[in-house]
Design an enzyme around this catalytic site. Sequence first.
Site, PDB file in Angstrom:
ATOM      1  N   ASP A  51      44.871  43.031  51.355  1.00 30.07           N
ATOM      2  CA  ASP A  51      44.824  41.885  52.275  1.00 30.07           C
ATOM      3  C   ASP A  51      45.436  40.649  51.615  1.00 30.07           C
ATOM      4  O   ASP A  51      45.533  39.586  52.234  1.00 30.07           O
ATOM      5  CB  ASP A  51      43.396  41.626  52.786  1.00 30.07           C
ATOM      6  CG  ASP A  51      42.401  41.371  51.684  1.00 30.07           C
ATOM      7  OD1 ASP A  51      42.783  41.403  50.491  1.00 30.07           O
ATOM      8  OD2 ASP A  51      41.212  41.133  52.006  1.00 30.07           O
ATOM      9  N   SER A  52      45.916  40.814  50.366  1.00 28.06           N
ATOM     10  CA  SER A  52      46.738  39.769  49.738  1.00 28.06           C
ATOM     11  C   SER A  52      48.032  39.577  50.538  1.00 28.06           C
ATOM     12  O   SER A  52      48.754  38.604  50.314  1.00 28.06           O
ATOM     13  CB  SER A  52      47.061  40.140  48.284  1.00 28.06           C
ATOM     14  OG  SER A  52      47.541  41.469  48.195  1.00 28.06           O
ATOM     15  N   ASP A  90      43.256  47.867  52.597  1.00 31.27           N
ATOM     16  CA  ASP A  90      42.090  46.975  52.634  1.00 31.27           C
ATOM     17  C   ASP A  90      41.534  46.829  54.045  1.00 31.27           C
ATOM     18  O   ASP A  90      42.297  46.603  55.003  1.00 31.27           O
ATOM     19  CB  ASP A  90      42.490  45.574  52.162  1.00 31.27           C
ATOM     20  CG  ASP A  90      42.234  45.354  50.689  1.00 31.27           C
ATOM     21  OD1 ASP A  90      41.367  46.045  50.118  1.00 31.27           O
ATOM     22  OD2 ASP A  90      42.899  44.483  50.105  1.00 31.27           O
ATOM     23  N   LYS A 120      39.856  50.424  51.320  1.00 31.70           N
ATOM     24  CA  LYS A 120      39.158  49.677  50.261  1.00 31.70           C
ATOM     25  C   LYS A 120      38.310  48.607  50.928  1.00 31.70           C
ATOM     26  O   LYS A 120      38.715  48.040  51.942  1.00 31.70           O
ATOM     27  CB  LYS A 120      40.150  49.063  49.274  1.00 31.70           C
ATOM     28  CG  LYS A 120      39.484  48.219  48.179  1.00 31.70           C
ATOM     29  CD  LYS A 120      40.406  47.929  47.016  1.00 31.70           C
ATOM     30  CE  LYS A 120      41.361  46.787  47.239  1.00 31.70           C
ATOM     31  NZ  LYS A 120      40.738  45.468  47.545  1.00 31.70           N
ATOM     32  N   GLU A 122      35.378  45.324  50.070  1.00 28.69           N
ATOM     33  CA  GLU A 122      34.808  44.433  49.058  1.00 28.69           C
ATOM     34  C   GLU A 122      33.284  44.367  49.186  1.00 28.69           C
ATOM     35  O   GLU A 122      32.769  44.177  50.288  1.00 28.69           O
ATOM     36  CB  GLU A 122      35.377  43.012  49.215  1.00 28.69           C
ATOM     37  CG  GLU A 122      36.855  42.918  48.883  1.00 28.69           C
ATOM     38  CD  GLU A 122      37.395  41.484  48.948  1.00 28.69           C
ATOM     39  OE1 GLU A 122      36.613  40.529  49.100  1.00 28.69           O
ATOM     40  OE2 GLU A 122      38.627  41.331  48.839  1.00 28.69           O
ATOM     41  N   GLU A 189      37.798  43.242  39.609  1.00 27.90           N
ATOM     42  CA  GLU A 189      38.727  42.109  39.562  1.00 27.90           C
ATOM     43  C   GLU A 189      38.131  40.961  38.769  1.00 27.90           C
ATOM     44  O   GLU A 189      37.014  40.497  39.019  1.00 27.90           O
ATOM     45  CB  GLU A 189      39.061  41.653  40.998  1.00 27.90           C
ATOM     46  CG  GLU A 189      40.020  40.459  41.000  1.00 27.90           C
ATOM     47  CD  GLU A 189      40.696  40.198  42.336  1.00 27.90           C
ATOM     48  OE1 GLU A 189      40.517  40.988  43.292  1.00 27.90           O
ATOM     49  OE2 GLU A 189      41.407  39.183  42.434  1.00 27.90           O
TER      50      GLU A 189
HETATM   51  O1  KIV Z   1      44.435  42.496  48.260  1.00 31.95           O
HETATM   52  C1  KIV Z   1      44.782  42.826  47.121  1.00 31.95           C
HETATM   53  O2  KIV Z   1      45.966  42.758  46.748  1.00 31.95           O
HETATM   54  C2  KIV Z   1      43.758  43.311  46.221  1.00 31.95           C
HETATM   55  C3  KIV Z   1      44.131  43.472  44.776  1.00 31.95           C
HETATM   56  C4  KIV Z   1      44.203  42.149  44.121  1.00 31.95           C
HETATM   57  C5  KIV Z   1      43.206  44.375  44.059  1.00 31.95           C
HETATM   58  O3  KIV Z   1      42.664  43.548  46.621  1.00 31.95           O
END
Ligand code: KIV
EC number: 2.1.2.11
Length: 271
Positions: A51-52, A90, A120, A122, A189
């Site tokens: 989600d980056s 994510d 993934k 969180e 992280e």
């Molecule tokens: O969203 C992302 O890129 C991440 C990484 C920083 C692990 O969760």
Amino acid sequence: MSVNKEIKRITTNTIQEMKVRGEKISMLTAYDYSMATIVDEAGTDIILVGDSASNVMAGHETTLPITLDQMIYHASSVVRAAKRALVVVDLPFGSYQGNSKEALNSAIRIMKEAGAHAVKIEGGVEIAESVSRILTAGIPVMGHLGLTPQSIYKFGTYTVRAKHEAEAQKLREDALKLQELGCFGIVLEKIPAKLAQEVSGSLQIPTIGIGAGQHCDGQVLVIHDMLGINKGFKPRFLRQYSNMYDIMHDAIKNYNSDVKSNSFPNEKEQY
Ligand code: KIV
């Protein structure tokens, strides 16, 4: 005789076997077809559609604004490119915190509409029910502990997490819980290297670190950061492998100059 070699797909089992063999796992983010093709062909084990994307693709300050539909769009482009890598996507902010049914529906949409291989998510014990429900549907889940950017407004800063014993202890318990639930791996992280080493040693499933030191079972970086596309972002944990901002900037400047001076296209570049 055919010379086409069949590419062996990385699976969650492969990742588990790598941990057992002590073979390090490489993971990078990608958000589009062209970049994912390069990341995949360069031999990266896991491609994370993080989600980056909210930051590096859309220009938002945090990861919070990106939607499930937008993640599915990015993920489906990456899945089309990835011939070998395991593609993990994510679950974005707001797509799983409400309740476990919502979490399951979001995970199903990512698997069904994007063709992802895993999701993934969180958080630790507080999202146990959601993790469990997603896993029950046969969807592999990767955890994410330590600095969890979707909680940035709770933390107030992007500095190192779990430096103090109470938070370190919670992280140890969260990691064990995620393993017990059936997660196939956990991203750690921005936590102290010593804590990441201890957690990695205590788990059977692999840990993938970002700013968590060399004793994690694998490493992940955001592709724009490691290629130097984000000029200003230089945290201590980041190794920049290229200076793509300057390389691309110079190429584009040269193109602009050639167009203005009428030296592009020349006679050989026309019909
Ligand atoms: O969203 C992302 O890129 C991440 C990484 C920083 C692990 O969760």
